[in-house]
Design a protein around this motif. Sequence first.
Motif, PDB file in Angstrom:
ATOM      1  N   ASN A   7      38.096  78.486  26.262  1.00 24.22           N
ATOM      2  CA  ASN A   7      38.922  78.769  27.433  1.00 24.22           C
ATOM      3  C   ASN A   7      38.395  79.926  28.270  1.00 24.22           C
ATOM      4  O   ASN A   7      39.064  80.354  29.196  1.00 24.22           O
ATOM      5  CB  ASN A   7      40.388  79.007  27.043  1.00 24.22           C
ATOM      6  N   GLN A   8      37.217  80.425  27.964  1.00 30.64           N
ATOM      7  CA  GLN A   8      36.595  81.426  28.814  1.00 30.64           C
ATOM      8  C   GLN A   8      35.825  80.729  29.915  1.00 30.64           C
ATOM      9  O   GLN A   8      35.494  79.552  29.812  1.00 30.64           O
ATOM     10  CB  GLN A   8      35.660  82.327  28.013  1.00 30.64           C
ATOM     11  N   ARG A   9      35.556  81.463  30.952  1.00 33.39           N
ATOM     12  CA  ARG A   9      34.791  80.915  32.064  1.00 33.39           C
ATOM     13  C   ARG A   9      33.351  81.385  31.970  1.00 33.39           C
ATOM     14  O   ARG A   9      33.081  82.524  31.620  1.00 33.39           O
ATOM     15  CB  ARG A   9      35.401  81.360  33.388  1.00 33.39           C
ATOM     16  N   HIS A  20      27.744  77.474  39.511  1.00 32.07           N
ATOM     17  CA  HIS A  20      28.921  76.647  39.253  1.00 32.07           C
ATOM     18  C   HIS A  20      29.690  77.272  38.096  1.00 32.07           C
ATOM     19  O   HIS A  20      29.108  77.587  37.055  1.00 32.07           O
ATOM     20  CB  HIS A  20      28.502  75.218  38.902  1.00 32.07           C
ATOM     21  N   GLU A  21      30.997  77.402  38.276  1.00 30.29           N
ATOM     22  CA  GLU A  21      31.827  78.025  37.251  1.00 30.29           C
ATOM     23  C   GLU A  21      32.519  76.941  36.427  1.00 30.29           C
ATOM     24  O   GLU A  21      33.015  75.944  36.962  1.00 30.29           O
ATOM     25  CB  GLU A  21      32.869  78.937  37.897  1.00 30.29           C
ATOM     26  N   PHE A  22      32.544  77.153  35.100  1.00 24.44           N
ATOM     27  CA  PHE A  22      33.124  76.203  34.164  1.00 24.44           C
ATOM     28  C   PHE A  22      34.053  76.919  33.205  1.00 24.44           C
ATOM     29  O   PHE A  22      33.854  78.096  32.892  1.00 24.44           O
ATOM     30  CB  PHE A  22      32.032  75.521  33.326  1.00 24.44           C
ATOM     31  N   GLU A  23      35.033  76.174  32.698  1.00 26.71           N
ATOM     32  CA  GLU A  23      35.863  76.648  31.603  1.00 26.71           C
ATOM     33  C   GLU A  23      35.359  75.974  30.329  1.00 26.71           C
ATOM     34  O   GLU A  23      35.101  74.768  30.310  1.00 26.71           O
ATOM     35  CB  GLU A  23      37.325  76.275  31.827  1.00 26.71           C
ATOM     36  N   VAL A  24      35.210  76.751  29.261  1.00 28.59           N
ATOM     37  CA  VAL A  24      34.786  76.201  27.974  1.00 28.59           C
ATOM     38  C   VAL A  24      36.009  75.565  27.324  1.00 28.59           C
ATOM     39  O   VAL A  24      36.944  76.251  26.929  1.00 28.59           O
ATOM     40  CB  VAL A  24      34.189  77.301  27.057  1.00 28.59           C
ATOM     41  N   LEU A  25      36.011  74.234  27.234  1.00 27.91           N
ATOM     42  CA  LEU A  25      37.130  73.511  26.627  1.00 27.91           C
ATOM     43  C   LEU A  25      37.022  73.441  25.115  1.00 27.91           C
ATOM     44  O   LEU A  25      38.013  73.537  24.396  1.00 27.91           O
ATOM     45  CB  LEU A  25      37.214  72.082  27.182  1.00 27.91           C
ATOM     46  N   GLU A  26      35.787  73.256  24.635  1.00 24.31           N
ATOM     47  CA  GLU A  26      35.607  73.030  23.202  1.00 24.31           C
ATOM     48  C   GLU A  26      34.160  73.289  22.829  1.00 24.31           C
ATOM     49  O   GLU A  26      33.251  73.047  23.616  1.00 24.31           O
ATOM     50  CB  GLU A  26      35.955  71.573  22.863  1.00 24.31           C
ATOM     51  N   MET A  27      33.978  73.794  21.624  1.00 25.65           N
ATOM     52  CA  MET A  27      32.662  73.854  20.995  1.00 25.65           C
ATOM     53  C   MET A  27      32.738  72.858  19.849  1.00 25.65           C
ATOM     54  O   MET A  27      33.672  72.906  19.049  1.00 25.65           O
ATOM     55  CB  MET A  27      32.351  75.252  20.480  1.00 25.65           C
ATOM     56  N   LEU A  28      31.790  71.949  19.793  1.00 22.19           N
ATOM     57  CA  LEU A  28      31.881  70.820  18.878  1.00 22.19           C
ATOM     58  C   LEU A  28      30.560  70.660  18.129  1.00 22.19           C
ATOM     59  O   LEU A  28      29.495  70.693  18.741  1.00 22.19           O
ATOM     60  CB  LEU A  28      32.180  69.567  19.716  1.00 22.19           C
ATOM     61  N   GLU A  29      30.636  70.488  16.811  1.00 17.83           N
ATOM     62  CA  GLU A  29      29.439  70.240  16.013  1.00 17.83           C
ATOM     63  C   GLU A  29      29.359  68.756  15.693  1.00 17.83           C
ATOM     64  O   GLU A  29      30.307  68.160  15.173  1.00 17.83           O
ATOM     65  CB  GLU A  29      29.459  71.038  14.708  1.00 17.83           C
ATOM     66  N   PRO A  40      34.501  71.771  35.035  1.00 19.11           N
ATOM     67  CA  PRO A  40      34.256  72.511  36.271  1.00 19.11           C
ATOM     68  C   PRO A  40      35.554  73.154  36.773  1.00 19.11           C
ATOM     69  O   PRO A  40      36.588  72.500  36.825  1.00 19.11           O
ATOM     70  CB  PRO A  40      33.777  71.443  37.252  1.00 19.11           C
ATOM     71  N   ILE A  41      35.495  74.438  37.132  1.00 18.81           N
ATOM     72  CA  ILE A  41      36.679  75.159  37.598  1.00 18.81           C
ATOM     73  C   ILE A  41      37.111  74.673  38.977  1.00 18.81           C
ATOM     74  O   ILE A  41      38.291  74.455  39.219  1.00 18.81           O
ATOM     75  CB  ILE A  41      36.402  76.688  37.655  1.00 18.81           C
ATOM     76  N   GLU A  47      35.128  64.810  35.538  1.00 20.97           N
ATOM     77  CA  GLU A  47      35.003  64.696  34.087  1.00 20.97           C
ATOM     78  C   GLU A  47      34.380  65.957  33.507  1.00 20.97           C
ATOM     79  O   GLU A  47      33.618  66.660  34.168  1.00 20.97           O
ATOM     80  CB  GLU A  47      34.121  63.492  33.737  1.00 20.97           C
ATOM     81  N   ALA A  48      34.683  66.205  32.252  1.00 20.86           N
ATOM     82  CA  ALA A  48      34.081  67.333  31.543  1.00 20.86           C
ATOM     83  C   ALA A  48      32.581  67.091  31.393  1.00 20.86           C
ATOM     84  O   ALA A  48      32.111  65.959  31.398  1.00 20.86           O
ATOM     85  CB  ALA A  48      34.734  67.499  30.177  1.00 20.86           C
ATOM     86  N   VAL A  49      31.843  68.172  31.265  1.00 21.16           N
ATOM     87  CA  VAL A  49      30.397  68.139  31.098  1.00 21.16           C
ATOM     88  C   VAL A  49      30.090  68.476  29.643  1.00 21.16           C
ATOM     89  O   VAL A  49      30.690  69.382  29.068  1.00 21.16           O
ATOM     90  CB  VAL A  49      29.734  69.179  32.037  1.00 21.16           C
ATOM     91  N   ILE A  50      29.150  67.738  29.052  1.00 19.22           N
ATOM     92  CA  ILE A  50      28.726  67.999  27.674  1.00 19.22           C
ATOM     93  C   ILE A  50      27.307  68.533  27.709  1.00 19.22           C
ATOM     94  O   ILE A  50      26.407  67.883  28.248  1.00 19.22           O
ATOM     95  CB  ILE A  50      28.777  66.716  26.818  1.00 19.22           C
ATOM     96  N   LEU A  51      27.107  69.716  27.126  1.00 18.93           N
ATOM     97  CA  LEU A  51      25.779  70.314  27.050  1.00 18.93           C
ATOM     98  C   LEU A  51      25.481  70.706  25.605  1.00 18.93           C
ATOM     99  O   LEU A  51      26.378  71.077  24.858  1.00 18.93           O
ATOM    100  CB  LEU A  51      25.698  71.557  27.938  1.00 18.93           C
ATOM    101  N   ARG A  52      24.200  70.621  25.223  1.00 14.89           N
ATOM    102  CA  ARG A  52      23.768  70.982  23.873  1.00 14.89           C
ATOM    103  C   ARG A  52      23.489  72.483  23.825  1.00 14.89           C
ATOM    104  O   ARG A  52      22.868  73.041  24.728  1.00 14.89           O
ATOM    105  CB  ARG A  52      22.513  70.195  23.504  1.00 14.89           C
ATOM    106  N   LEU A  53      23.938  73.138  22.763  1.00 17.13           N
ATOM    107  CA  LEU A  53      23.685  74.557  22.565  1.00 17.13           C
ATOM    108  C   LEU A  53      22.357  74.720  21.825  1.00 17.13           C
ATOM    109  O   LEU A  53      22.177  74.154  20.745  1.00 17.13           O
ATOM    110  CB  LEU A  53      24.821  75.192  21.764  1.00 17.13           C
ATOM    111  N   GLU A  54      21.434  75.445  22.431  1.00 15.85           N
ATOM    112  CA  GLU A  54      20.119  75.684  21.834  1.00 15.85           C
ATOM    113  C   GLU A  54      19.828  77.178  21.848  1.00 15.85           C
ATOM    114  O   GLU A  54      20.579  77.956  22.427  1.00 15.85           O
ATOM    115  CB  GLU A  54      19.038  74.934  22.626  1.00 15.85           C
ATOM    116  N   LYS A  55      18.746  77.564  21.232  1.00 14.62           N
ATOM    117  CA  LYS A  55      18.283  78.955  21.212  1.00 14.62           C
ATOM    118  C   LYS A  55      16.954  79.035  21.966  1.00 14.62           C
ATOM    119  O   LYS A  55      16.104  78.157  21.830  1.00 14.62           O
ATOM    120  CB  LYS A  55      18.066  79.448  19.775  1.00 14.62           C
ATOM    121  N   ASP A  56      16.785  80.119  22.743  1.00 10.87           N
ATOM    122  CA  ASP A  56      15.491  80.326  23.383  1.00 10.87           C
ATOM    123  C   ASP A  56      14.565  81.086  22.437  1.00 10.87           C
ATOM    124  O   ASP A  56      14.928  81.352  21.286  1.00 10.87           O
ATOM    125  CB  ASP A  56      15.646  81.025  24.739  1.00 10.87           C
ATOM    126  N   GLN A  57      13.375  81.469  22.903  1.00 14.90           N
ATOM    127  CA  GLN A  57      12.395  82.142  22.056  1.00 14.90           C
ATOM    128  C   GLN A  57      12.918  83.467  21.509  1.00 14.90           C
ATOM    129  O   GLN A  57      12.502  83.923  20.445  1.00 14.90           O
ATOM    130  CB  GLN A  57      11.094  82.423  22.822  1.00 14.90           C
TER     131      GLN A  57
END
Length: 96
Positions: A7-9, A20-29, A40-41, A47-57
Amino acid sequence: MSETDLNQRITLTDEEGGEHEFEVLEMLEVEEQMYAILQPIDAQDEEAVILRLEKDQDGSDLLAYIEDDAEWDRVAEAYDTLLYEEQGGSDEDLQS
């Protein structure tokens, strides 16, 4: 990102430099990979956007688009199931 981020932006920048500002609806594994479900705020009817969480170098979190249709479908189905269960449904109902 952790569960406390729900629920954070957050603000994401596209390829053209637009923010573009978004609200975090869910973190899902799903299959040992974390995904962020974002709304999108400025366009609540989109529709909600689904993005994969990754790590940079450096080990910092970053969000990446899902280019594989099968992967996107698995995550979307998992999110739909989660929403259904939150509304009082069960996995057995989905199998019928």
